[in-house]
Structures are given as structure tokens and as C-alpha cells.
Scaffold this active site. Structure first.
Site: not given
Lengths: 241, 591
Positions: B348, B517-519, B557
Site C-alpha cells: 500500500q 502489514t498489508h502485504n 491491493n
């Protein structure tokens, strides 16, 4: 309220300890932890006397004490860095798991990489700190013919600006930016972490900005203190243990 | 030779949110389940108690709830021409470790991703034409639709105890909610949290600017709540220790307070902690998996656990790694653009401004991980014309603060010195008198952003580390420029005393500062085996008794946080296993 600035910054604790080294057993007594009488353990951590260094040698201790007292001078907002326990915090952090490279991937091969790839040195934080202090003192000896802790405030400021902007480079190849960011991180952590780690003594860092600490049941406060200051009541982990 | 255990009905790899959901549901359907967790067990009563949990140094600076990268990490680089080097300490993102996983230290922000994501290529091509999407932007439809997922989003929101306000109830726009959200059948289980001063000031400014602000939906319980499974959450105390911390009050929707303890009370479930899965084993014909091999990290013993069904529920990056080391599915190659495992890795982007208001008291330490007000006018608002900015995706903008923990949070005007009395004075003056406006931006899949195995570096078990190749592309820079402009325009209307304006990021992605931590991606779902690792149910195209959960399924994403669809897709997958797969074992979608 606050502690007096030491006038002769160049001649302090290190000189005392160095002269004590000659005395052998006297030196051991000077650096060892003060014996704590029965019952005194109930005292909140951070209030006690400086218990001695576990990692830093005399030269390194002098460097760190000079550094934290320059970065955090005594004024109406807080005591100076050593009186807030910052040198003790840094020493313990370097002596402990973090300083030894706990939770750090330490397998080679080692390559410098690009900044976006992050930390790539074959050094634990403690090793980095040790090498960085030596390199900074080497720079100070070359430039001022004195180690960092013997410099006056203007010279210290010059050195820190040189480190933080990477205008100083180290002759031995240690990357100055990596050393400085580690130093800066530890000073900040020492000021604002819970007093159980030896820094932020008497919660002076929290008091300076108004962070109340670990008691944090604000379900009512968020309404009651809308746009108002919360009455001061600073609580650390040891206060609740 | 590894010790071979007795075969079980299902093995679950990783016991976080999705592992907890799958373990509970499969056990209730009568399956004998073994859950393998590489970390330790935790309990909120023992491990999240006050005062020890409220330790910023331990849990934020030292990341004690995160993955220990001394044992296993990944290598990183910005593009294929660079040599990847190991992420030697945690920074940009914090994968969890131990029972509960990253579901313990999340903030709680829970969104529904709509058809704008799930049917992304179709919708953009229909509206803007095929040429609008750059040739190297490998976005694709996910194969599942919002209507299919709607009941499962609701299931997750009611499980986790999400506080919020509906904006679109069965097609009717509701005042106070997000008017741009897709229709929902039911409102959130809990009303919004009490709003902070920063939230209120942002709300007023956003309304005056013609936007549509609403309280962000978040799994921080605004009051005591018992979920449909009988798990009770207490009311949030606004303690300001959400992200990176376990919740002492049991108010944050966490798998350890909901699905995991229920699963563990079921005699059909056996949890083995300190059990590090190194391989998913394939049958000789390659059409099924036979179970997994793992190492007991307490004594180094290698153990084989046969199973009729294997469900991959670890953190997104570790799921991709296990698929690659197990040689299941063809690894993605960016040059030939063939293969699928590791494809469409996304992250992101963000922009933010700090606003200083002399004399105001924001009390940033009275907050929660999801306490802010959001405007979605530039994101899920499909009526917003992206062509004027030339990007796909976008950003949502939010005002408020998540915490006031002082190692990390000390807002100061940008020209403040870094140390000395002047620095101390600025720290003291502005700590309580600043608020922020931030944007979270989407990242579209790109041909050259991907995951594969590193040729050089290894983990403690001798396996190759995974290699991450990622950077922001022109599309993300356009999103960031627009977001920064929108933030600054809005911030100026609030007349702050001083302001650190938002700037669009132009530097390469770096592994160093914490970002998110939005992998996502790497085990993406899709419409056929040539474009995806799994089908719309999370079922492997290659081995029909292997199912994959988590954000690795996302083929790009969003600007939104990922846990809403992570939870919904886990319920969707387990429903497909229970209702379809157990009756007829084979591919649920024909290739």
C-alpha cells in the site's frame, strides 16, 4: 528542582574512575552495583542510584554521558540526560538481548546494498555502537585533539551535526548514517520508554510531554476531557507491579 | 526418516484469524483437525495483562509479537536488476508469530471490499476502455463477486465485533455511514466508538468541503458484546495500545478471544505449537497433497503429518514461501509472464499531514486502533472520475490519531532541531496539540512486483529465503500526488497554527521504516489456472485437497485494510469445503 549543569564537563566521572582503576579493589567497589538493603526493592525502578555499567568501558561511558547530556540538556522541562538515566538505559540495551543482535538475521554474505534494503552490517548493535564511538572519537582527536567528552558545547554540537548530516565520514569505513540512526534511536528510547529499563527516570520524559503512562482506562476520559488537559498522574510498570 | 503420525482429516498450517476460523468450523463439521503453529500459545489473561503489556519499548521498538527474523526472513530489492539482500530486522511490515498471529496486534479496521476490487479489470475496461489500464499492470478479476461474499463479510463483522455505522442498508443510503459502500443486509453489530476531538474537527472540515465523512468501522468493541459463537468482548477502554499489542480489555476482535478458544475446546481439534511446517507433501500423481512435514522446534525432530485436506493459513508471505518450497504450482516469471506462484505481490502507499493547533488538547493517548473519521469520496465512490488524474484505484482520507505512545509519536514542526532545548520545548509544546490527516492508497499489481525464492540466502532450516521484488509504479505516484493535494486542501480549511504538509512519496519502497502489514498477493485467486494459484474458493488448481486462505489471495491491493476480506474469504472457503468438497472430493471449479 533541576540538577545543576556540571561546569567542568571535561573532568568528571571518567577521571574519577580512571584514577580508581589504579586502586584495583577500590575500582571494583566504585563500579559494582550498590548493595541494596532489605526492603528497598519495593522502590520503583529508576529511582535508585546509578548502578554501574554492564557494557560500556570507561571511554565509551564518558562518550555516552557527554552525548546524552548534550542532546538532553537540563532546563525547565527536564533534568539532563544522565540524570534521566539515559546512559544507563543505553548501557543496558547494549548489554542485553537487543545489543547482542537478538532478532537480527546475521547470516552472510554481507553486502552494502542500497539504503532501501536497510541494515546490512555484520555487526550487532553493541558492536556497531562500540565501533562508532571509537570512530567518532578518532574524528574528534584528529579535528580537535580531544575525545568527544572533552569538547566544549559548541564543538560537541559541530560533531553531532556532522554525524546526523553524514558530513563526517569515518576513515575505517563504518557507515556514519547507520551509527547515528542507532545512537538517535537509543536516546529517544531511553527518554520515553518505561522507567523499568533504566531511562526516563522519575518518568521525566513522560512528564515533559504529558504522556500519562500505563494506566490508560480512558473510556470516560475521552468525553470528560475533550479539549482539556488530563490532570497529571504519571504511572509506570513498576508502580503497578 | 521423519516420524510419521496417524492421518487426520485436516491439517491447518498457522493458527491466526483464518486458521482459527477454519479449525473451529471444520471441527464443528465433525472433522479431526490438527493445527500446526510455529510459534507459542498465548492467552490474553496471562500474556496481555496490565501493566506488562503496556510496554512500548518491548512491543513496538523490539516487535516482540512479530516474527523473529533471526530464524527466517526474506530478501528484498526494488527491481529485478538489483541483488536482493536480507531484511535483517523487522521494519516495513510485522508478520505475526504464535497463536493468534498478526490478528493479535492489528488495529481492528475492518472493511468490505466491493466489486470495484473483485471485478476490477471488467469494471475499469467497461468504464474507461481497455487502453486506460497500463500494459504492465497485471490486475485481473478475482473470480468471486461482492454478492457472493456479502453474507461472509457479515459473518466476520459479527464474529470480530465491529463497531460502525451502515451507510447502505439493502440499497437505502443511511445518514452517518459510508454512502459509497456496497449494500449490506445488516448494520454493524456495534455502534461507532466515541469520537475524539480530532475526529470531530475532521468531520466538520470534511462536511464543509462537501465530502461524506463517517466513523471508520473497526473491531474495537464500543460496548460489551457477545458474538454469535458465544464469545464475549468487553468495552474498549481507549487505552491507545492497539497496534503491536495484545488487548488487555478483550475489546479488540482477536482470534484469541473468539474463534481459537472455541476451536480448542472442541475435542476434534489438536493444537501443536512450536511446529514449523517446512513442506507440503504432494502425491505421486501431483493431483493431491498427502499432508505436511514439520519440525518440532523444541527438539529439532522432523515429523510427517498425513492429512486428507491441507489448509494453508499462515501469514501471506509465509504461505507463498511454502508453496514455492513445496513446488506446488508453477513459479511466476516476470520476463515470460508465465507461472502463477508469487505473482501480483502488492503493498500500500500513503501520504499524511500533521496539523498543529496552539492551545488545543487532543489527548492522543486516549484512542484506539480504529478511532478516526474517513472520507471515501476518492475511493469506493465509483462516480469519482479517475480519468482526470489518470490512475486506477485511489485513496481514502482520514483524520484522527491512533495512539500517543511517545517513542513513536511526538509531532513537531518540520524545521525543529533533532535535539537540545529547542527540540525538548517543541516536543512538550506540540505533543498534545497536534492531529493528523492521512491517506491510505491502493497498489495495483505490476508485472515486475513479485515473490520468488532467493538464490543465495537461507533460513535456519536450510531452506532458501523468499525474495521480494517491489517498488511503487507511476500509477501509485499519481494516487499519492492526488491524495497529498486533497489532504493539504482540506487541512488548510481548518486553519491550523502550523502544518507539516502531506507530500507524495517519490523515493523507492524501503524496508526500513514501518509502513503497513498489508502485504498481499502471491497465491492469487482467479478465473483459470493460467492466471491464478487457486480458484474462487481458495482451492489449489493443482492439488484439489489443498486450500489457501489470507491476503495472498488478493490479486491487487485496495486502499482499504485487508482483514475484512481475509475473514470473509476464510468463511467462504470453509463453507465451500463443508457444503461441496466433503460431498464430492475434486476440483470445485473445472479448469
Amino acid at each position: 528542582m533541576q540538577n545543576e549543569e556540571k561546569k567542568d564537563e571535561g573532568f568528571g566521572r571518567r577521571d574519577f574512575l580512571k584514577s580508581a582503576v589504579a586502586g584495583g579493589a577500590v575500582a571494583a567497589a566504585a563500579t559494582a552495583a550498590v548493595t541494596v538493603p532489605q526492603g528497598a526493592q519495593a522502590q520503583p525502578a529508576g529511582n535508585g542510584p546509578a548502578p554501574g555499567y554492564a557494557f560500556l568501558n570507561l571511554d565509551e561511558a564518558a562518550f555516552v554521558e557527554a552525548l546524552v547530556d548534550h542532546m538532553v540538556p537540563a532546563d525547565q522541562l527536564s533534568p539532563k540526560g544522565t540524570d534521566m538515566g539515559l546512559a544507563i538505559f543505553i548501557d543496558r540495551a547494549l548489554a542485553g538481548g537487543w545489543g547482542k543482535g537478538d532478532r537480527l538475521y546475521m547470516q552472510g554474505p554481507w553486502k552494502p546494498g542500497v539504503p532501501s534494503q536497510g541494515y546490512q552490517l555484520p555487526l550487532t548493535p553493541a558492536e556497531l555502537y562500540r565501533a562508532g564511538i571509537a570512530a567518532t572519537n578518532a574524528h574528534c582527536m584528529k579535528t580537535y585533539s580531544k575525545s568527544f567528552d572533552r569538547l566544549d558545547a559548541t564543538q560537541r554540537q559541530e560533531v553531532l551535526l556532522g554525524l546526523s548530516s553524514a558530513k563526517i565520514t569515518f576513515a575505517d569505513g563504518l557507515p556514519v548514517r547507520v551509527f547515528w540512526s542507532t545512537v538517535y534511536q537509543t536516546v529517544i528510547e531511553g527518554m520515553f520508554s518505561d522507567p523499568i529499563y533504566g531511562g526516563n527516570r522519575d518518568k521525566a520524559g513522560w512528564k515533559m510531554i504529558g504522556f500519562p503512562g500505563v494506566i490508560a482506562n480512558h473510556a470516560q476520559n475521552i468525553i470528560k476531557y475533550r479539549d482539556k488537559k488530563l490532570p497529571p498522574n504519571f504511572v509506570g510498570i513498576a508502580d503497578m507491579s | 526418516m521423519p516420524k510419521v503420525m496417524k492421518e487426520v482429516d485436516a491439517v491447518i498450517i498457522g493458527l491466526g484469524w483464518t486458521g482459527g476460523i477454519l479449525a473451529k468450523e471444520l471441527a464443528e463439521a465433525g472433522l479431526k483437525v490438527v493445527a500446526l503453529e510455529r510459534g507459542a500459545m498465548r492467552t490474553p489473561a496471562a500474556d496481555f495483562s496490565v501493566p506488562m503489556i503496556r510496554d512500548e519499548l518491548r512491543f513496538t521498538s523490539r516487535n516482540e509479537m512479530g516474527q523473529n527474523v533471526a530464524r527466517d526472513t526474506l530478501t528484498v530489492r526494488n527491481n529485478p536488476s538489483q541483488e536482493a539482500l536480507p531484511m535483517r530486522r523487522l521494519g516495513s511490515f510485522i508478520p505475526g508469530e504464535g497463536a493468534g498471529g498478526a490478528g493479535l496486534h492489528w488495529n481492528g479496521q475492518t472493511w468490505r471490499w466491493t466489486d470495484m476490487e473483485l471485478r476490477i479489470r471488467t469494471m475499469y475496461e467497461e468504464r474507461y476502455g481497455k487502453k486506460y489500464i497500463p500494459a504492465d499492470m497485471t490486475i485481473q478479476d478475482w473470480g468471486v463477486t461482492y454478492d457472493e461474499l456479502e453474507p461472509y463479510y457479515e459473518r466476520f463483522e459479527y464474529t470480530a465485533g465491529v463497531s460502525g455505522k451502515a451507510g447502505n442498508l439493502r440499497g437505502k443510503i443511511q445518514p452517518g455511514g459510508n454512502p459509497f459502500e456496497a449494500p449490506r443486509q445488516r448494520d454493524y453489530p456495534l455502534p461507532p466508538l466515541n469520537q475524539s476531538l480530532a475526529c470531530e474537527m475532521f468531520t466538520d472540515a470534511a462536511k464543509n468541503a462537501g465530502y461524506h465523512p463517517f466513523p471508520r468501522p473497526t473491531a474495537n468493541a464500543s460496548r460489551t458484546y457477545t458474538n454469535p459463537d458465544g464469545a464475549t468482548l468487553s468495552a474498549c477502554q481507549y487505552c491507545g495500545f492497539c497496534e503491536r499489542f495484545g488487548c488487555e480489555a478483550n475489546a479488540k476482535g482477536s482470534p484469541l478471544t473468539t474463534v481459537i478458544p472455541i476451536a480448542l475446546r472442541n475435542p476434534n481439534v489438536e493444537l501443536r505449537t512450536h511446529s514449523w511446517v517446512t513442506r507440503i507433501n504432494k502425491a505421486a500423481d501431483g493431483k493431491r497433497v498427502t499432508g505436511v512435514t514439520y519440525i518440532n522446534t523444541l527438539n529439532g525432530e522432523e515429523i510427517e503429518q498425513p492429512a486428507a485436506i491441507v489448509v494453508l493459513c499462515a501469514f501471506v508471505l509465509n504461505n507463498v514461501h511454502l508453496m514455492l518450497t513445496s513446488a506446488i504450482g508453477k513459479p511466476y516469471d516476470p520476463v515470460s509472464q508465465t507461472g502463477v506462484v508469487g505473482k501480483n505481490y502488492c503493498y500500500q502507499t500513503a501520504a499524511g499531514a500533521t496539523l498543529f493547533f496552539e492551545g488545543r488538547n487532543f489527548n492522543p493517548f486516549m484512542s484506539t486502533g480504529g478511532l478516526n473519521v474517513t472520507v471515501d469520496d476518492f475511493y469506493t465512490n465509483w462516480a469519482f472520475d479517475r480519468a482526470q488524474y489518470g490512475y486506477v484505484g485511489g485513496s481514502h482520507i482520514f483524520g484522527g490519531m491512533f495512539h500517543g505512545r511517545p517513542i513513536a509519536y511526538r509531532p513537531m514542526p518540520a524545521d525543529t532541531p533533532q535535539w537540545g532545548s529547542e527540540w525538548k520545548a517543541a516536543s512538550a509544546k506540540w505533543y498534545n496539540s497536534a492531529m493528523s490527516i492521512n491517506a491510505s492508497g491502493s497498489v495495483m499489481a505490476n508485472r515486475y512486483n513479485y515473490l520468488d525464492l532467493d538464490p543465495t540466502y537461507r533460513n535456519v532450516f536450510g531452506q532458501p529465503l523468499m525474495r521480494m521484488t517491489f517498488d511503487y509504479k507511476p500509477n501509485e505516484h499519481k494516487v499519492g500526488q492526488h491524495a497529498a493535494q486533497a489532504i493539504n486542501d482540506l487541512a488548510k480549511t481548518m486553519n491550523p497554527t502550523l502544518m507539516n504538509p502531506a507530500t507524495a512519496r517519490t523515493d523507492p519502497w524501503s524496508v526500513v521504516p514501518y509502513q503497513s502489514t498489508h502485504n498481499t498477493g502471491g497465491t492469487v485467486m482467479g478465473t483459470n489456472p493460467s492466471n491464478s494459484v487457486v480458484n474462487k474458493y481458495g482451492q489449489s488448481w493443482d492439488c484439489h485437497n489443498l486450500f489457501v486462505t489470507g491476503a495472498g489471495l488478493f490479486s491487487h491491493n485496495s486502499a482499504y485494510n485487508p482483514t475484512g476480506p481475509v475473514g470473509a474469504l476464510a468463511y467462504w472457503t470453509v463453507d465451500a469445503i463443508k457444503k461441496q468438497y466433503l460431498k464430492k472430493q475434486g476440483p470445485l471449479v473445472s479448469a
